[in-house]
Design a protein around this motif. Structure first.
Motif, PDB file in Angstrom:
ATOM      1  N   ARG A 111      27.439  63.199  43.366  1.00  0.00           N
ATOM      2  CA  ARG A 111      28.304  63.981  44.259  1.00  0.00           C
ATOM      3  C   ARG A 111      28.124  63.522  45.705  1.00  0.00           C
ATOM      4  NH1 ARG A 111      31.817  66.397  40.811  1.00  0.00           N
ATOM      5  NH2 ARG A 111      30.603  66.752  38.937  1.00  0.00           N
TER       6      ARG A 111
ATOM      7  N   ASN B 210      33.082  65.073  44.232  1.00  0.00           N
ATOM      8  CA  ASN B 210      32.904  65.459  45.628  1.00  0.00           C
ATOM      9  C   ASN B 210      32.026  66.691  45.756  1.00  0.00           C
ATOM     10  OD1 ASN B 210      34.676  63.440  46.575  1.00  0.00           O
ATOM     11  ND2 ASN B 210      36.434  64.755  46.170  1.00  0.00           N
TER      12      ASN B 210
ATOM     13  N   ASP C  54      31.558  70.051  47.957  1.00  0.00           N
ATOM     14  CA  ASP C  54      32.469  70.921  48.694  1.00  0.00           C
ATOM     15  C   ASP C  54      31.986  70.979  50.148  1.00  0.00           C
ATOM     16  OD1 ASP C  54      33.995  72.932  49.775  1.00  0.00           O
ATOM     17  OD2 ASP C  54      33.616  74.361  48.162  1.00  0.00           O
ATOM     18  N   ASN C  55      32.632  70.222  51.008  1.00  0.00           N
ATOM     19  CA  ASN C  55      32.213  70.118  52.413  1.00  0.00           C
ATOM     20  C   ASN C  55      32.075  71.485  53.085  1.00  0.00           C
ATOM     21  OD1 ASN C  55      33.062  67.559  51.565  1.00  0.00           O
ATOM     22  ND2 ASN C  55      33.647  66.958  53.622  1.00  0.00           N
ATOM     23  N   ASP C  56      32.982  72.414  52.777  1.00  0.00           N
ATOM     24  CA  ASP C  56      32.964  73.721  53.428  1.00  0.00           C
ATOM     25  C   ASP C  56      31.803  74.591  52.976  1.00  0.00           C
ATOM     26  OD1 ASP C  56      35.257  73.091  54.852  1.00  0.00           O
ATOM     27  OD2 ASP C  56      36.590  73.966  53.345  1.00  0.00           O
ATOM     28  N   ASN C  57      31.269  74.324  51.798  1.00  0.00           N
ATOM     29  CA  ASN C  57      30.217  75.179  51.247  1.00  0.00           C
ATOM     30  C   ASN C  57      28.868  74.490  51.117  1.00  0.00           C
ATOM     31  OD1 ASN C  57      31.720  77.610  50.846  1.00  0.00           O
ATOM     32  ND2 ASN C  57      32.838  76.514  49.271  1.00  0.00           N
ATOM     33  N   TYR C  58      28.740  73.289  51.633  1.00  0.00           N
ATOM     34  CA  TYR C  58      27.473  72.565  51.600  1.00  0.00           C
ATOM     35  C   TYR C  58      26.783  72.773  52.939  1.00  0.00           C
ATOM     36  CZ  TYR C  58      24.116  68.762  51.052  1.00  0.00           C
ATOM     37  OH  TYR C  58      22.957  68.030  50.954  1.00  0.00           O
TER      38      TYR C  58
END
Length: 121
Positions: free
Chosen positions: A67, A108, A110-114
């Motif tokens: 990921r 991927n 999750d950019n918003d939740n990492y």
């Protein structure tokens, strides 16, 4: 980033090479995804119990879940999978003796939740 989970059955040939495998893919994939190899994290997770197919206890399985942050093309993801499979085949196929299935999933984060914090530097 990226986060890599490697799960494997107890009968994986050459288990002692798992650390080498992780270091090899960190070095090989860093330029492909334009990330610093020092940011890679590979988690090696043995599977305590698995049922494969119709109960074939002789078959070994290794799955790599790779990921990374979104934004890489499908071609880059295909290249990542190809490199991982090539490195895995070289290290774990050479041991021979046990049929081993190696799979890779590239996706991927999750950019918003990492979220990440570094403490005690």
């Amino acid at each position: 980033m990226p986060n890599i989970h490697v799960t494997y059955t107890p009968n994986l040939p050459a288990k002692e090479k798992l650390d080498d495998f992780a270091l090899q893919i960190h070095s090989a994939l860093a330029p492909v995804i334009a990330s610093d190899a020092s940011n890679f994290k590979t988690y090696l997770i043995p599977i305590a119990h698995a049922v494969i197919g119709l109960g074939n206890k002789e078959k070994a399985v290794m799955h790599v879940d790779f990921r990374m942050f979104a934004g890489r093309s499908a071609a880059v993801k295909q290249e990542v999978a190809k490199i991982i499979l090539t490195k895995a085949k070289a290290l774990f196929g050479a041991a021979g003796g046990i049929e081993t299935e190696i799979t890779v999933e590239v996706g991927n984060l999750d950019n918003d939740n990492y979220h990440k914090v570094i403490v005690n530097q």
